[in-house]
Design an enzyme around this catalytic site. Structure first.
Site, short mmCIF file in Angstrom:
data_model
loop_
_atom_site.label_atom_id
_atom_site.label_comp_id
_atom_site.label_asym_id
_atom_site.label_seq_id
_atom_site.Cartn_x
_atom_site.Cartn_y
_atom_site.Cartn_z
N MET A 1 -12.00 -9.92 16.68
CA MET A 1 -10.82 -9.52 17.30
C MET A 1 -9.68 -9.16 16.34
O MET A 1 -8.89 -8.15 16.42
CB MET A 1 -10.36 -10.69 18.21
CG MET A 1 -9.71 -10.14 19.42
SD MET A 1 -10.64 -9.25 20.53
CE MET A 1 -9.42 -8.36 21.60
N ASP B 1 -6.61 -15.49 6.61
CA ASP B 1 -7.48 -16.47 7.37
C ASP B 1 -7.79 -17.40 6.25
O ASP B 1 -7.11 -17.56 5.10
CB ASP B 1 -8.93 -15.64 7.49
CG ASP B 1 -9.52 -16.26 8.71
OD1 ASP B 1 -9.77 -17.53 8.80
OD2 ASP B 1 -10.06 -15.46 9.67
N VAL C 1 -6.82 -16.60 16.57
CA VAL C 1 -7.53 -17.59 16.26
C VAL C 1 -8.47 -17.98 17.40
O VAL C 1 -8.28 -17.70 18.47
CB VAL C 1 -6.85 -18.83 15.37
CG1 VAL C 1 -5.98 -18.49 14.33
CG2 VAL C 1 -5.83 -19.41 16.56
N VAL C 2 -9.31 -19.02 17.19
CA VAL C 2 -10.27 -19.65 18.43
C VAL C 2 -9.67 -19.93 19.55
O VAL C 2 -8.12 -20.48 19.52
CB VAL C 2 -11.16 -20.67 17.85
CG1 VAL C 2 -12.12 -20.22 16.95
CG2 VAL C 2 -10.39 -21.79 17.29
N GLU C 3 -10.12 -19.84 20.76
CA GLU C 3 -9.49 -20.32 21.88
C GLU C 3 -9.61 -21.59 22.10
O GLU C 3 -10.38 -22.47 22.84
CB GLU C 3 -10.45 -19.49 23.10
CG GLU C 3 -10.07 -18.46 23.90
CD GLU C 3 -8.49 -18.05 24.12
OE1 GLU C 3 -8.51 -17.74 25.42
OE2 GLU C 3 -8.09 -17.92 23.26
N HIS D 1 -2.24 -9.68 24.87
CA HIS D 1 -3.72 -9.71 24.92
C HIS D 1 -4.56 -8.41 25.02
O HIS D 1 -4.43 -7.73 26.03
CB HIS D 1 -4.05 -10.50 26.42
CG HIS D 1 -5.62 -10.68 26.69
ND1 HIS D 1 -6.09 -10.50 27.92
CD2 HIS D 1 -6.48 -10.84 26.06
CE1 HIS D 1 -7.40 -10.58 27.81
NE2 HIS D 1 -7.67 -10.95 26.87
N SER E 1 -6.90 -15.20 25.88
CA SER E 1 -7.33 -14.37 27.00
C SER E 1 -7.31 -15.36 28.31
O SER E 1 -7.22 -14.58 29.49
CB SER E 1 -8.69 -13.86 26.86
OG SER E 1 -9.50 -15.11 26.64
N GLU F 1 -2.27 -6.59 27.90
CA GLU F 1 -1.57 -7.68 28.91
C GLU F 1 -0.41 -8.18 28.17
O GLU F 1 -0.70 -9.16 27.10
CB GLU F 1 -2.10 -8.63 29.54
CG GLU F 1 -3.31 -8.12 30.75
CD GLU F 1 -4.04 -9.52 31.30
OE1 GLU F 1 -4.24 -9.19 32.59
OE2 GLU F 1 -4.73 -10.14 30.47
N LYS G 1 -4.29 -23.55 18.37
CA LYS G 1 -3.39 -22.52 18.55
C LYS G 1 -1.92 -23.15 18.39
O LYS G 1 -1.09 -22.43 17.67
CB LYS G 1 -3.33 -21.83 19.82
CG LYS G 1 -4.57 -20.87 20.14
CD LYS G 1 -4.65 -19.97 21.13
CE LYS G 1 -5.78 -19.27 21.33
NZ LYS G 1 -5.85 -18.09 20.49
N ASN H 1 -8.73 -10.85 33.95
CA ASN H 1 -9.66 -11.95 33.71
C ASN H 1 -9.77 -12.72 35.15
O ASN H 1 -10.80 -13.28 35.60
CB ASN H 1 -9.58 -12.85 32.46
CG ASN H 1 -10.19 -12.19 31.13
OD1 ASN H 1 -10.71 -11.32 31.14
ND2 ASN H 1 -9.63 -12.72 30.08
N ASN I 1 -11.50 -6.36 24.41
CA ASN I 1 -12.74 -6.15 23.24
C ASN I 1 -13.49 -5.15 24.08
O ASN I 1 -13.75 -5.10 25.23
CB ASN I 1 -13.42 -7.37 23.18
CG ASN I 1 -14.20 -7.52 21.76
OD1 ASN I 1 -13.86 -6.60 21.12
ND2 ASN I 1 -14.85 -8.48 21.66
#
Length: 411
Positions: A27, A46, A103-105, A153, A132, A165, A110, A203, A156
């Site tokens: 992403m 990163d 970064v990761v969900e 948002h 998301s 969004e 976050k 979603n 992908n």
């Protein structure tokens, strides 16, 4: 959409000339590509150089394909890639106008990343989260300047999906929202402003569709028939292929978040969790409802039905029309509720979001134009029938949908 800034004429958006992205995965690399493609310098951060390299590779592949198709010359390719730089620390972040967090969900991670990053930014820099499904308002609690935090948002793959969004959290300033709305247009995307809430808009509406497809599979309908029926309806890919594309594990995770938020009406099919536990994650590891080689589907994996516990033959005799209704009417039902809650302001924004974010057939005018052409009363009666036939709370028409049926139409 092109004529507005998402907020109103009284708000002046800021200029965005330099950007950053946190997290250089698939992403992050896609987002870096979107900025570099419009000649906006972007800095990718990163935790290690390997990850930064993967982000650069991701962007390079998209530019490389454009070069192969002769849409870019070698010099243009080099010049676009030169807009992307990588870093392991916050060097250069002080001069950025916006930082996209990818970064990761995971909410705790976050919040930690937002809090840590903010200390290295100028006072006007916007932090835009690419989440998301997680709450922007909760993320804002980790920021000293919550008015500068909002959701941004992307879908992908970023290079192909036109929708963005823009999510207004409880404390996002109108200026922040308008700036991100204009930025999305500058990046060649189609933005819609969405109120913060589980799954936001797209979603949240897509989940019942994918969920019903999984319930139909457990009720005896084959993967081929489910996908063929929706392709004939006009969707760009069938829902089972879509689950593979999104990732079976990711789908199960989002379904769980929405089930916790909405209760019985968002009851999640157990199928995706069972299949994810068997090690099938979809396209990303080559094994899902379809078998893949080099990312291309070779065909349906017939052995997958053996993993489904207590599979029945309950829905085998449904007609193709009924299958379409089982998968699309729950989306309409949820859209009525989202509209009544002010997630977006107009049916037109729902339709724009569904066409640009999910590929809902444009010739049908979008989800709610389609609902109007079917007739909201017919939608309510059919949902009632499905609900009584074993769908229960999940397929029951909600109060907002019943109200639309009483009124006669969405538009």
């Amino acid at each position: 959409m092109k004529k507005t800034n998402g907020v109103g004429p009284h708000v002046t958006p800021r200029k965005i000339e330099r950007a950053g992205v946190l997290g250089a995965g698939v992403m992050g690399g896609g987002i870096a590509w979107a900025f570099a493609n419009k000649d906006v310098p972007i800095r990718m951060k990163d935790l290690n150089w390997e990850a930064v390299g993967l982000g650069l590779q991701q962007a390079g592949e998209v530019f490389g394909k454009a070069m192969k198709r002769r849409k870019l010359t070698k010099n243009q390719f080099m010049s676009k890639m030169a807009h992307i730089s990588g870093t392991l620390d916050f060097a250069g972040f002080k001069s950025l106008d916006v930082v996209v967090e990818a970064v990761v969900e995971n909410m705790d991670i976050k919040k930690k990343v937002i809090s840590e990053t903010e200390a290295h930014l100028s006072e006007n820099c916007i932090i835009a989260s690419n989440t998301s499904s997680l709450s922007i308002s909760e993320m804002q609690t980790a920021a000293r300047r919550p008015e500068n935090v909002a959701g941004f948002h992307f879908f992908n793959p970023v290079s192909k999906m036109p929708l963005v969004e823009v999510i207004a959290g409880a404390k996002s300033s109108p200026e922040t929202v308008a700036t991100l709305f204009e930025l999305a247009k500058k990046l060649g995307k189609t933005p819609i402003v969405v109120k913060d809430g589980p799954g936001f808009l797209v979603n949240r509406l897509l989940m019942p569709y994918m969920n019903e497809a999984l319930f139909l599979l457990a009720e005896g309908v084959s993967v081929e028939r489910i996908d063929k029926t929706m392709l004939a309806f006009g969707m760009p890919m069938g829902p089972m292929r879509l689950v593979d594309e999104v990732g079976i594990d990711v789908g199960a995770k989002v379904a769980k978040i929405l089930h916790q938020a909405f209760g019985a009406r968002a009851e999640a099919s157990p199928v995706s969790e069972v299949i994810a536990k068997s090690g099938r994650l979809g396209k990303k590891n080559g094994k899902g409802f379809y078998v893949y080689e080099n990312g291309q589907p070779l065909g349906v994996d017939d052995s997958i039905v053996q993993l489904i516990p207590n599979r029945t033959a309950r829905s085998v005799n449904l007609t193709d029309v009924e299958l379409v209704q089982r998968m699309t009417y729950p989306m309409i039902n949820e859209a009525a509720l989202a509209l009544s809650e002010g997630v977006v302001k107009t049916p037109g924004e729902v339709d724009l979001g569904m066409i640009m974010g999910t590929g809902f057939p444009p010739f049908r005018g979008g989800l709610l134009r389609y609902a109007d052409s079917e007739g909201p009363k017919k939608v309510v009666d059919t949902l009632d029938k499905f609900s009584s036939a074993g769908g229960g709370e999940r397929l029951k028409p909600n109060h907002a949908m019943i109200e639309v049926a009483r009124k006669g139409s969405f538009y």
